[in-house]
Design a protein around this motif. Structure first.
Motif, short mmCIF file in Angstrom:
data_model
loop_
_atom_site.label_atom_id
_atom_site.label_comp_id
_atom_site.label_asym_id
_atom_site.label_seq_id
_atom_site.Cartn_x
_atom_site.Cartn_y
_atom_site.Cartn_z
N LEU A 153 0.86 -1.18 0.00
CA LEU A 153 0.00 0.00 0.00
C LEU A 153 0.90 1.23 0.00
O LEU A 153 1.53 1.55 1.01
CB LEU A 153 -0.88 0.02 1.25
N ILE A 154 1.01 1.90 -1.13
CA ILE A 154 1.89 3.06 -1.20
C ILE A 154 1.20 4.33 -0.70
O ILE A 154 1.86 5.34 -0.44
CB ILE A 154 2.44 3.27 -2.63
N ASP A 155 -0.10 4.28 -0.59
CA ASP A 155 -0.90 5.31 0.06
C ASP A 155 -2.23 4.66 0.43
O ASP A 155 -2.35 3.43 0.34
CB ASP A 155 -1.07 6.57 -0.83
N GLU A 156 -3.21 5.42 0.80
CA GLU A 156 -4.44 4.83 1.29
C GLU A 156 -5.37 4.32 0.18
O GLU A 156 -6.38 3.68 0.48
CB GLU A 156 -5.19 5.83 2.17
N GLN A 157 -5.03 4.57 -1.08
CA GLN A 157 -5.92 4.17 -2.18
C GLN A 157 -5.23 3.34 -3.26
O GLN A 157 -5.89 2.92 -4.20
CB GLN A 157 -6.51 5.44 -2.83
N THR A 158 -3.93 3.09 -3.13
CA THR A 158 -3.19 2.41 -4.19
C THR A 158 -2.44 1.21 -3.63
O THR A 158 -1.59 1.35 -2.76
CB THR A 158 -2.18 3.36 -4.86
N LEU A 159 -2.76 0.03 -4.16
CA LEU A 159 -2.13 -1.21 -3.74
C LEU A 159 -1.38 -1.81 -4.93
O LEU A 159 -1.94 -1.97 -6.01
CB LEU A 159 -3.19 -2.20 -3.25
N ILE A 160 -0.11 -2.11 -4.72
CA ILE A 160 0.70 -2.79 -5.73
C ILE A 160 0.96 -4.22 -5.26
O ILE A 160 1.38 -4.43 -4.12
CB ILE A 160 2.04 -2.06 -5.98
N VAL A 161 0.71 -5.18 -6.13
CA VAL A 161 0.89 -6.59 -5.79
C VAL A 161 1.88 -7.21 -6.78
O VAL A 161 1.75 -7.00 -8.00
CB VAL A 161 -0.45 -7.37 -5.84
N ARG A 162 2.85 -7.95 -6.28
CA ARG A 162 3.76 -8.66 -7.17
C ARG A 162 4.01 -10.06 -6.64
O ARG A 162 4.44 -10.24 -5.50
CB ARG A 162 5.09 -7.94 -7.31
N LEU A 163 3.73 -11.05 -7.47
CA LEU A 163 3.99 -12.44 -7.15
C LEU A 163 5.26 -12.90 -7.86
O LEU A 163 5.65 -12.33 -8.90
CB LEU A 163 2.81 -13.31 -7.57
N ILE A 164 5.89 -13.91 -7.33
CA ILE A 164 7.11 -14.42 -7.93
C ILE A 164 6.82 -14.84 -9.38
O ILE A 164 5.86 -15.56 -9.66
CB ILE A 164 7.66 -15.61 -7.13
N GLY A 165 7.66 -14.36 -10.31
CA GLY A 165 7.51 -14.72 -11.71
C GLY A 165 6.49 -13.89 -12.47
O GLY A 165 6.25 -14.15 -13.65
N GLU A 166 5.90 -12.89 -11.81
CA GLU A 166 4.90 -12.06 -12.47
C GLU A 166 5.29 -10.59 -12.39
O GLU A 166 6.07 -10.19 -11.53
CB GLU A 166 3.52 -12.25 -11.81
N GLU A 167 4.73 -9.78 -13.27
CA GLU A 167 4.94 -8.35 -13.23
C GLU A 167 4.04 -7.74 -12.15
O GLU A 167 2.99 -8.31 -11.81
CB GLU A 167 4.60 -7.72 -14.59
#
Length: 336
Positions: A261-275
């Motif tokens: 969560l880079i702020d209260e409205q934006t979530l970045i998700v990264r799994l192994i082997g994926e962008e």
């Protein structure tokens, strides 16, 4: 007094900046905005400063907390007073038959927290604690990712909550008092990150903390950081500053990937082997959301998003942070 109402009439203790924000989140000119709760009476330590606002919002002011709890025609009370007042006001409200919403922290010491919880339990009153970030859709999505196994086994969580609040306080403001805000930003802001971590990683087991005043002229620490260990075996790190630009972030790491969560409205998700993938969420009024949930707990018995035991573990951890700051050594949570 009635335990269930279509709109819950409530009192408020504390009509400073934050108390007024709570009121404004649920009503305008004394009319509820659909939140299910309406503030009709209140108490302020500085009555003169609150009279104009109270008149605009249709709030009857009382001269002291005791008469407010005894005479106001309400079924609940919101507590937005100095931290050291929370426990006794929670107990008095519960014994007066009122449901209680209290701003964070629940208490400044473990014994007080347990007394407050016991008072509400004995009187069968709702006790809600104001950790409003639990109501963020982005945070709830992070909780889901952590719980459903998509990130794998949870290994580490870290976060920061900072802001220039220390520059706004005067030395005679209660927020500047070491007895009200020990370890500076940890009590003011860091507890929000701590609670968010507890909501994902579970209860805290051990902490090792540092806190110091580097730039502020008032007696308030401006730089605090804490290393944490959770009962699950996961580790954590949180930091907070009361003398920098605003920041709020939370990142959880698992054996299969991470969510940030880079702020209260934006979530970045990264799994192994994926962008990385970015998920965006709408802005919500956090105060309205938590008070609406409080009203629903009263009228329908809906469970709180902040379990009381989580709030108590947060108080225990907070006390151990203070102990660690003073000793320079790690502190183990005895009641974890």
């Amino acid at each position: 007094m009635h335990s269930e109402l279509a709109v819950v009439d409530a009192a408020i203790i504390g009509l400073g900046r934050w108390g007024q924000r709570l009121v404004n989140s649920v009503q305008a000119d004394g009319v509820s905005n659909g939140s299910g709760i309406r503030i009709t009476s209140g108490y302020s330590r500085t009555r003169r400063n609150a009279e104009g606002f109270a008149n605009q919002q249709g709030i009857q002011l009382f001269d002291d907390v005791e008469s407010l709890l005894r005479e106001a025609d309400v079924s609940a009370v919101l507590i937005a007073s100095p931290h050291s007042k929370h426990v006794e006001q929670i107990i008095a409200a519960a014994e007066a038959g009122l449901h209680v919403y209290v701003e964070k922290p629940l208490a400044l010491d473990v014994a007080g927290a347990l007394r407050a919880v016991d008072a509400c339990s004995r009187t069968s009153r709702v006790l809600a604690v104001g950790f409003n970030r639990r109501y963020l859709p982005a945070y709830q999505r992070m909780q889901d990712l952590s719980a459903n196994g998509e990130l794998g086994q949870l290994t580490h969580v870290e976060g920061n909550f900072s802001g220039p609040f220390g520059y706004d306080y005067r030395s005679d403001n209660w927020h500047s008092s070491g007895s009200e805000t020990p370890s500076g930003g940890m009590t003011l802001m860091g507890v929000h990150i701590l609670d968010a971590m507890i909501g994902i990683a579970g209860h805290v087991h051990r902490v090792h903390a540092r806190s110091r005043r580097l730039v502020l002229q008032i007696p308030l620490d401006d730089t605090t950081d804490v290393a944490l260990e959770f009962n699950s075996g996961a580790t954590g790190y949180l930091s907070t500053s009361t003398a920098t630009a605003s920041s709020w972030r939370l990142q959880v790491f698992g054996s299969a990937g991470w969510a940030h969560l880079i702020d209260e409205q934006t979530l970045i998700v990264r799994l192994i082997g994926e962008e990385p993938r970015i998920e965006r969420f709408d802005h919500i009024d956090l105060e309205r959301s938590e008070l609406r949930a409080f009203a629903r707990s009263i009228t329908s018995g809906a469970p709180s998003l902040v379990p009381v035991l989580d709030a108590v573990n947060g108080v225990i951890a907070l006390n151990c942070v203070h102990d660690s700051v003073h000793s320079g050594q790690p502190a183990l949570l005895e009641h974890a």
